[in-house]
Write an enzyme that holds these catalytic residues in place. Structure first.
Site, short mmCIF file in Angstrom:
data_model
loop_
_atom_site.label_atom_id
_atom_site.label_comp_id
_atom_site.label_asym_id
_atom_site.label_seq_id
_atom_site.Cartn_x
_atom_site.Cartn_y
_atom_site.Cartn_z
N GLU A 45 0.82 -1.21 0.00
CA GLU A 45 0.00 0.00 0.00
C GLU A 45 0.86 1.27 0.00
O GLU A 45 1.81 1.40 0.74
CB GLU A 45 -0.90 0.05 1.24
CG GLU A 45 -1.73 1.33 1.25
CD GLU A 45 -2.57 1.54 2.50
OE1 GLU A 45 -2.57 0.68 3.40
OE2 GLU A 45 -3.22 2.60 2.55
N ASP A 106 9.62 6.07 14.84
CA ASP A 106 9.38 7.48 14.56
C ASP A 106 9.84 8.27 15.79
O ASP A 106 9.32 8.06 16.88
CB ASP A 106 7.87 7.66 14.31
CG ASP A 106 7.52 9.12 14.03
OD1 ASP A 106 8.44 9.94 13.85
OD2 ASP A 106 6.31 9.43 13.97
N ASP A 108 10.44 12.11 17.18
CA ASP A 108 10.07 13.47 16.82
C ASP A 108 10.43 14.43 17.96
O ASP A 108 10.16 14.12 19.12
CB ASP A 108 8.56 13.51 16.58
CG ASP A 108 8.12 14.78 15.89
OD1 ASP A 108 7.61 14.69 14.77
OD2 ASP A 108 8.30 15.86 16.49
#
Ligand SMILES: [Zn+2]
Length: 400
Positions: A45, A106, A108
């Site tokens: 995807e 991830d 951040d």
């Protein structure tokens, strides 16, 4: 100086040129394909965010030609990568089953707001970028040395963080609980906003992984301490005091540090000598305070992971070489061994890449080439380890 030509209104005109001339389509498709293997590329995807935040999910491609056509037709402002399904995701979106997905991380800078003092929220500068340097080095070493992973891709998120994609087969087929276990293993900072002390190492010997993380932290701690001035304000100082679990020591430290000049370095050095003297005099306090210094350093410097991104099998993550719609910056691939030389201003933007007259043009063009080379290296490694795995599997099945 930075982003002087920055104008998001130009993106619709610039993106088709960027995707055709600068986006490394060929390597990108190879990367996606080895991340899908043994399933076809078309089972992966992709999602596009178009102008005006229109969001298209369940896209997929069979080859580079289809990617180029899709990019030209839709001109996505942002490109995300999802999981590999048992079928083409657009066909079977209601009953498609997720089969594989890179193990992703991830990190951040917004998750560092309680410790960084130079910037808050969406802002980022070279000073707080040092937190990302530490995070990358710690996570990269742990993935390689503790889990034995090799195919690790590091990507700048485009604004204020970094992403890590692990493509080893064992990582790609991990189920959600398995991913959760890896994330838990890598999380040393626990507890929400209402909990002051978030790191507890107990009093037994430290785990190798923690010792290794502390070695990384020690390389940067004093620089970070001076640049961030963790303890120079009354709030900063009280933040430090809250991490001291022994009331007598806490009050000794509080009285002494309050009288010192505001330099965090001086306060930290003084804190360590008070702590050491206190431990010498109070043998039984030692047990509770054995790793206090290490716990404090860890709380201020250790990576903050977005655990949901790692645990979720189906979490979409921004693609390498996607353009950040707000900054125009390219999500470049970098080497973990070189992150300490990573400069935010040196990250190519779509504007500098497309405008030869911009002052940063040649530097940014070079850095783009370097980023593609870094990307290729990881892709070649993924292909090589994939081929070796298939060969080993073939040999095993012959033996039986
Ligand atoms: Zn900053």
């Amino acid at each position: 100086m930075v982003n002087q030509q920055y104008d998001p209104n130009l993106l619709p005109d610039m993106l088709p040129i960027y995707y055709t001339r600068h986006f490394p389509q060929k390597v990108f498709c190879r990367w996606l394909a080895c991340g899908c293997s043994p399933h076809p590329l078309s089972n992966r995807e992709m999602s596009f965010t178009l102008a005006d935040d229109v969001y298209l999910r369940y896209l997929s491609i069979n080859n580079q030609k289809e990617l180029q056509d899709l990019l030209q037709k839709k001109c996505p402002h942002k490109l995300d990568i999802g999981a590999v399904y048992n079928t083409k995701p657009s066909v079977g979106r209601y009953d498609a089953v997720v089969l594989a997905r890179e193990l992703v991380f991830d990190i951040d800078l917004t998750d560092y707001d309680e410790v960084r003092t130079c910037c808050q929220e969406a802002n980022v500068c070279e000073k707080c970028w040092l937190f990302m340097v530490i995070a990358c080095e710690i996570i990269d070493k742990a993935l390689k040395e503790d889990f034995g992973f090799q195919c690790i891709l590091w990507v700048f998120s485009g604004r204020r963080g970094i992403h890590c994609w692990v493509s080893d087969y064992e990582a790609r087929v991990l189920d959600s609980p398995g991913r959760g276990a890896v994330a838990d293993y890598l999380c040393l900072i626990t507890g929400g906003e209402n909990q002051s002390k978030k790191v507890h190492f107990g009093s037994e010997n430290l785990h190798t992984s923690i010792k290794r993380a502390l070695t990384v932290i020690d390389n940067y701690f004093l620089q970070l301490l001076e640049e961030q001035e963790f303890f120079s304000t009354p709030e900063g100082l009280s933040g430090l005091l809250k991490l001291i679990p022994d009331e007598t020591l806490k009050s000794q430290v509080g009285k002494k540090l309050d009288k010192l000049p505001q330099s965090s370095l001086e306060r930290w050095t003084s804190f360590i000598s008070i702590y050491e003297a206190y431990c010498r005099e109070n043998g039984n306090a030692m047990r509770k305070l054995k790793y206090l210094i290490e716990e404090i350093k860890t709380q201020y410097c250790y990576p903050r992971l977005d655990v949901n991104v790692t645990t979720g099998f189906n979490h979409l993550l921004k693609s390498p070489f996607s353009i950040h719609p707000k900054t125009g910056k390219v999500s470049i691939v970098f080497k973990s061994s070189n992150i300490k030389n990573f400069k935010l201003d040196d990250v190519p933007t779509i504007y500098t890449l497309l405008d030869d007259m911009s002052p940063n043009s040649s530097l940014h063009q070079n850095n783009m080439k370097e980023a593609i080379k870094n990307f290729q290296e990881v892709v070649f490694l993924c292909e090589k380890t994939g081929a070796m795995r298939r060969r080993n599997n073939a040999n095993t099945s012959i033996e039986f």
